[in-house]
Design an enzyme around this catalytic site. Structure first.
Site, PDB file in Angstrom:
ATOM      1  N   GLU A   1       0.802  -1.235   0.000  1.00 52.95           N
ATOM      2  CA  GLU A   1       0.000   0.000   0.000  1.00 52.95           C
ATOM      3  C   GLU A   1       0.831   1.280   0.000  1.00 52.95           C
ATOM      4  O   GLU A   1       0.568   2.179   0.789  1.00 52.95           O
ATOM      5  CB  GLU A   1      -0.921   0.025   1.224  1.00 52.95           C
ATOM      6  CG  GLU A   1      -1.935  -1.079   1.226  1.00 52.95           C
ATOM      7  CD  GLU A   1      -2.787  -1.076   2.492  1.00 52.95           C
ATOM      8  OE1 GLU A   1      -3.993  -1.282   2.365  1.00 52.95           O
ATOM      9  OE2 GLU A   1      -2.250  -0.906   3.595  1.00 52.95           O
TER      10      GLU A   1
HETATM   11  C1  TNX Z   1      -4.628  -3.653   4.594  1.00 57.19           C
HETATM   12  S1  TNX Z   1      -3.156  -6.071   4.317  1.00 57.19           S
HETATM   13  C2  TNX Z   1      -3.346  -3.513   5.120  1.00 57.19           C
HETATM   14  C3  TNX Z   1      -3.197  -3.130   6.524  1.00 57.19           C
HETATM   15  C4  TNX Z   1      -4.509  -2.865   7.189  1.00 57.19           C
HETATM   16  C5  TNX Z   1      -5.518  -3.905   6.772  1.00 57.19           C
HETATM   17  C6  TNX Z   1      -6.836  -3.776   7.467  1.00 57.19           C
HETATM   18  C7  TNX Z   1      -2.002  -5.152   4.134  1.00 57.19           C
HETATM   19  C8  TNX Z   1      -0.808  -5.728   3.609  1.00 57.19           C
HETATM   20  N1  TNX Z   1      -2.205  -3.875   4.458  1.00 57.19           N
HETATM   21  O1  TNX Z   1      -2.368  -2.001   6.628  1.00 57.19           O
HETATM   22  O2  TNX Z   1      -4.316  -2.925   8.557  1.00 57.19           O
HETATM   23  O3  TNX Z   1      -5.708  -3.789   5.386  1.00 57.19           O
HETATM   24  O4  TNX Z   1      -7.642  -4.903   7.267  1.00 57.19           O
END
Ligand code: TNX
Length: 493
Positions: free
Chosen positions: A305
């Site tokens: 992300e």
């Molecule tokens: C996505 S999953 C994220 C996390 C968040 C989560 C909440 C991932 C690799 N990154 O930063 O906590 O969703 O469900």
């Protein structure tokens, strides 16, 4: 009817039972220290299943059942090369557990634990317990069977994490992945950068006091986990999810100004900048520190992300983090996005985002030598709500009921992925909306037992209706141990 989770490869019933009021556990073929620790652990696991008052008969000889643990390279299913395979035989003389290694012996003991059946008191006597005559021959489907726990958004300390390890070991899961850093907190002591934990760990997403693991805490947790054959895989998440570090070091920012502390739950806004002079030394320090204190083979560098970075710069981060972690003697792990950059063979990428339709890049990376760990969010993100009105968790990946966590096939989730590239399966629990240890276990149980069966059991041996029945039986252990769990209506408790 026996009730085992995860379902073993092969279970044969010989007919008949042996009663027990206590156990005498002896290990053979291990060094003295390892034998004593394993005997002690297995004794405690088995004694916990016996009714209070058992083991102290008023008259007659004590009926301790002999439990023999034997190192035996020929144990387990024919042809299995898993170093966690085991065999277990219960007959009138007691229980014999055999495995090529201590890990398999503990798996066998967890199976034996689940075989103990309580026998209610009758005719004024004490309640006792019995074991059915069985032969179990078993081995895992995948070598990596894990759970990722986010200790950054809300901190879970050593005691809660030991309880998590106990539950992992109960279901033959073998990896505890710790998401140690995020925008909201830096939860591990980094000796080269002591300011990180000092200035960025005393808060969380709900105004709590936060916290962090000292190196001593981290070492002690790894030791506790290692005794249960669980490996700790630590993660420092870069180059996004990094506000806890930019809050401490202004020189990680183009404007030189430290960012404010963050207690919200948005994702994707923070980032490192590759070309700043402070960036590479920062990465070298924190990953080298982390690798030094890590006993296991793997160090996770996040990579998820990063919503405000061009692919070129992102790829340079991936290359650098892989290089630093390899130079520190470890194998890198990263979230799926890292597979968009060229990877070195053997790096593990962790699939999570079930909203992304085109995963060609992931399948391509696997064909080029990456290993793939499967954490599909709509199946095994255990921070997702069970139902729309569930008070805890989030629902961006959908609602995840017990059956959703159970009914899926690892080889089916990423189109074009070579099955041989699958390293294993890992659940994840993110903690933006999960505060207490009871909250945490309410999200984990019963779904984590479903994740364990997906990761361990061959697809032909899985059966939802039978699994529901077995989960209800297993709940007795959760009640006994005081573990919170969600009594989903999908199970007749
Ligand atoms: C996505 S999953 C994220 C996390 C968040 C989560 C909440 C991932 C690799 N990154 O930063 O906590 O969703 O469900």
């Amino acid at each position: 009817m026996v009730s085992l989770i995860p379902q073993p490869l092969d279970v044969r019933h010989a007919g008949g039972h042996v009663s027990l009021t206590g156990v005498t556990v002896r290990a053979h073929g291990l060094d003295e220290h390892a034998a004593a620790r394993l005997e002690d652990l297995v004794t405690r696991l088995l004694e916990a299943t016996l009714p209070a008052g058992a083991g102290k008969p008023d008259v007659g000889p004590p009926a301790d059942l002999p439990v023999q643990l034997r190192v035996d390279p020929s144990a387990g299913p024919d042809g299995s090369t898993s170093d966690e395979r085991y065999s277990l035989v219960v007959d009138a003389d007691g229980a014999t557990l055999s495995a090529p290694d201590a890990a398999g012996l503990l798996h066998a003991a967890q199976t034996l634990r689940q075989l103990v059946e309580p026998v209610p008191a009758s005719g004024g006597g004490e309640p006792t317990a019995r074991l059915p005559f069985v032969v179990v021959v078993d081995a895992p489907r995948y070598p990596w069977r894990g759970l990722s726990v986010d200790v950054a958004r809300h901190f879970s300390g050593p005691e809660a994490l030991r309880a998590v390890v106990d539950v992992l070991s109960a279901y033959k899961l073998n990896v505890l992945h710790l998401h140690l850093t995020d925008d909201q907190g830096w939860r591990i002591e980094s000796p080269s950068r002591p300011e990180l934990a000092k200035l960025s760990s005393d808060g969380d997403c709900s105004g709590g006091k936060g916290g962090h693991l000292s190196l001593a805490d981290f070492r002690a947790l790894q030791d506790y986990a290692a005794e249960r054959f669980v490996r700790v895989v630590p993660e420092i998440d870069v180059p996004g999810h990094i506000n806890a570090a930019t809050h401490v070091y202004g020189d990680l920012r183009p404007d030189g100004v430290p960012t404010d502390a963050y207690t919200g739950i948005e994702v994707g806004f923070s980032r490192l900048t590759f070309d700043l002079p402070a960036t590479e030394p920062f990465l070298r320090d924190v990953f080298t520190d982390l690798a030094h204190v890590t006993d296991g083979e793997h160090v996770h560098f996040g990579g998820d992300e990063v919503l405000t970075m061009e692919p070129d710069e992102y790829a340079r981060f991936v290359e650098l983090c892989e290089r630093i972690i390899r130079e520190a003697g470890k194998t890198p792990v990263a979230w799926q996005e890292a597979a968009k950059a060229p990877l070195r063979p053997g790096t593990i990428v962790q699939y999570w985002d079930t909203h992304k339709a085109d995963l060609t890049y992931l399948a391509d990376a696997a064909r080029a030598g990456a290993r793939v760990l499967l954490s599909p969010a709509n199946k095994v993100y255990l921070d997702m709500k069970y139902t729309a009105d569930f008070p805890l968790g989030q629902e961006w990946a959908g609602l995840v009921e017990l059956r959703d966590s159970y009914d899926w096939e690892p080889e089916g989730v990423v189109e074009g992925l070579p099955p041989s590239s699958i390293e294993g399966v890992e659940g994840a629990v993110w903690t933006e909306r999960i505060v207490t240890t009871d909250d945490l276990f309410t999200m984990l149980l019963p779904r984590l037992s479903a994740v364990a069966e997906v990761a361990w059991t061959t697809p032909e041996r899985k059966d939802w209706e039978d699994f529901r029945r077995r989960v209800a039986v297993e709940a007795a252990a959760w009640r006994r141990d005081g573990r919170a769990f969600h009594p989903t209506p999908q199970v007749d408790w």
